[in-house]
Design a protein around this motif. Structure first.
Motif, short mmCIF file in Angstrom:
data_model
loop_
_atom_site.label_atom_id
_atom_site.label_comp_id
_atom_site.label_asym_id
_atom_site.label_seq_id
_atom_site.Cartn_x
_atom_site.Cartn_y
_atom_site.Cartn_z
N MET A 252 0.83 -1.17 0.00
CA MET A 252 0.00 0.00 0.00
C MET A 252 0.88 1.24 0.00
O MET A 252 2.07 1.15 0.28
N THR A 253 0.30 2.37 -0.31
CA THR A 253 1.02 3.63 -0.27
C THR A 253 0.49 4.43 0.91
O THR A 253 -0.72 4.58 1.08
N VAL A 254 1.42 4.92 1.74
CA VAL A 254 1.06 5.67 2.94
C VAL A 254 1.86 6.97 2.97
O VAL A 254 2.72 7.19 2.13
N ALA A 255 1.55 7.82 3.94
CA ALA A 255 2.29 9.07 4.11
C ALA A 255 3.01 9.04 5.46
O ALA A 255 2.50 8.49 6.44
N LEU A 256 4.20 9.63 5.48
CA LEU A 256 5.02 9.71 6.69
C LEU A 256 5.34 11.17 6.94
O LEU A 256 5.68 11.90 6.01
N ASP A 257 5.25 11.59 8.20
CA ASP A 257 5.65 12.95 8.57
C ASP A 257 6.28 12.91 9.95
O ASP A 257 6.12 11.94 10.69
N TYR A 258 7.02 13.95 10.28
CA TYR A 258 7.69 14.10 11.58
C TYR A 258 8.69 12.98 11.86
O TYR A 258 9.01 12.69 13.01
N GLY A 259 9.18 12.30 10.83
CA GLY A 259 10.23 11.31 10.99
C GLY A 259 9.86 10.09 11.81
O GLY A 259 10.73 9.46 12.40
N GLN A 260 8.57 9.75 11.82
CA GLN A 260 8.16 8.59 12.61
C GLN A 260 6.86 8.00 12.09
O GLN A 260 6.08 8.67 11.42
N PHE A 261 6.67 6.73 12.41
CA PHE A 261 5.37 6.11 12.16
C PHE A 261 5.08 5.11 13.27
O PHE A 261 5.97 4.71 14.04
N THR A 262 3.79 4.75 13.36
CA THR A 262 3.36 3.76 14.34
C THR A 262 2.65 2.62 13.63
O THR A 262 2.09 2.80 12.55
N LEU A 263 2.72 1.47 14.24
CA LEU A 263 1.93 0.32 13.86
C LEU A 263 1.15 -0.08 15.10
O LEU A 263 1.75 -0.30 16.15
N SER A 264 -0.16 -0.16 14.98
CA SER A 264 -0.99 -0.48 16.13
C SER A 264 -1.83 -1.70 15.84
O SER A 264 -2.43 -1.81 14.77
N GLY A 265 -1.88 -2.60 16.81
CA GLY A 265 -2.64 -3.83 16.65
C GLY A 265 -3.97 -3.81 17.38
O GLY A 265 -4.60 -4.84 17.53
N THR A 266 -4.40 -2.64 17.82
CA THR A 266 -5.68 -2.52 18.50
C THR A 266 -6.35 -1.23 18.10
O THR A 266 -5.68 -0.25 17.76
N SER A 267 -7.65 -1.21 18.15
CA SER A 267 -8.38 0.01 17.81
C SER A 267 -8.69 0.84 19.04
O SER A 267 -9.26 1.91 18.95
N GLU A 268 -8.30 0.35 20.22
CA GLU A 268 -8.63 1.05 21.46
C GLU A 268 -7.82 2.32 21.65
O GLU A 268 -8.26 3.23 22.34
N GLY A 269 -6.65 2.43 21.07
CA GLY A 269 -5.85 3.65 21.13
C GLY A 269 -5.41 4.05 22.53
O GLY A 269 -5.31 5.23 22.82
N ASP A 270 -5.12 3.08 23.39
CA ASP A 270 -4.72 3.42 24.76
C ASP A 270 -3.20 3.50 24.96
O ASP A 270 -2.72 3.64 26.06
N SER A 271 -2.43 3.45 23.89
CA SER A 271 -0.97 3.55 24.00
C SER A 271 -0.56 5.00 24.23
O SER A 271 -1.16 5.92 23.68
N ASP A 272 0.47 5.19 25.04
CA ASP A 272 1.01 6.53 25.32
C ASP A 272 2.09 6.83 24.28
O ASP A 272 3.25 6.46 24.46
N LEU A 273 1.71 7.50 23.19
CA LEU A 273 2.65 7.76 22.10
C LEU A 273 3.77 8.71 22.51
O LEU A 273 4.88 8.59 22.00
N SER A 274 3.49 9.63 23.44
CA SER A 274 4.55 10.52 23.92
C SER A 274 5.64 9.73 24.63
O SER A 274 6.83 9.95 24.41
N MET A 275 5.22 8.79 25.47
CA MET A 275 6.19 7.96 26.18
C MET A 275 6.97 7.07 25.20
O MET A 275 8.19 6.95 25.28
N LEU A 276 6.26 6.48 24.22
CA LEU A 276 6.95 5.64 23.24
C LEU A 276 7.94 6.48 22.43
O LEU A 276 9.04 6.01 22.13
N GLY A 277 7.58 7.70 22.09
CA GLY A 277 8.49 8.58 21.36
C GLY A 277 9.74 8.90 22.14
O GLY A 277 10.85 8.87 21.60
N ARG A 278 9.59 9.18 23.45
CA ARG A 278 10.77 9.46 24.29
C ARG A 278 11.66 8.23 24.39
O ARG A 278 12.88 8.33 24.30
#
Length: 184
Positions: free
Chosen positions: A1-27
């Motif tokens: 597939m073709t996707v877009a990337l910005d801010y020098g990062q991407f995520t892959l998520s295996g749940t639709s709940e969205g309870d991950s702390d992306l700020s913490m993962l980024g740090r």
């Protein structure tokens, strides 16, 4: 597939709940191996600042895939749980793209190639490509960077294919002469 990337990062998520702390993962990714994950999300820091036309291939294997590391410039591994039947790709401010993946616990290998610079790549479509491979696992694989792309040494510039190299008449410079040429 073709996707877009910005801010020098991407995520892959295996749940639709969205309870991950992306700020913490980024740090964690910034101070660690440029990858950080929790049970359901992995965040990867990549060489290019952006690519708004990035090829991404997702493969699901029955066993660990071959280690074809020689073909890739960036390689990461981790583990990820998928529930809800999809793996979702995302990048800051750009929304998400789902990909159907059976529920389960997976080892994940993320590989990229085609980099031209660290940071701003000189174009919004620099041509890097990525592959994500998933295989069932019961182990908790640690977040790790297997290979890191190294930019060319300053002043050396990229190596151009012969078809793109400029001929002397295009640069206004005389063609280089072999040693002893012009002497009689």
């Amino acid at each position: 597939m073709t996707v877009a990337l910005d801010y020098g990062q991407f995520t892959l998520s295996g749940t639709s709940e969205g309870d991950s702390d992306l700020s913490m993962l980024g740090r964690e990714a910034q101070v660690g191996p440029h990858i950080a994950s929790d049970d359901h999300t992995v965040l990867v820091l990549v060489p290019h600042q952006n690519n708004f036309d990035m090829a991404l291939r997702v493969e699901v294997w029955a066993e660990p895939p071959p280690r074809d590391f020689g073909q890739w410039e960036e390689i990461f591994e981790c583990a990820l749980e998928v529930d809800g039947g999809e793996l979702s790709y995302g990048s800051p401010t750009l929304g998400c793209r789902p990909c159907e993946v059976p529920d389960g616990r997976y080892g994940v290998r993320i590989c990229g190639r085609g980099f031209v610079n660290r940071g701003w790549p000189g174009s919004a479509t620099p041509g890097d490509v990525w592959r994500v491979q998933l295989w069932p696992t019961r182990r908790n694989l640690p977040d790790r960077r297997i290979r890191a792309w190294r930019p060319p040494e300053p002043g050396t510039g990229p190596v151009l294919p012969i078809a793109q190299a400029r001929r002397p008449e295009q640069t206004g410079k005389a063609a280089p002469q072999p040693p002893g040429a012009g002497r009689r």
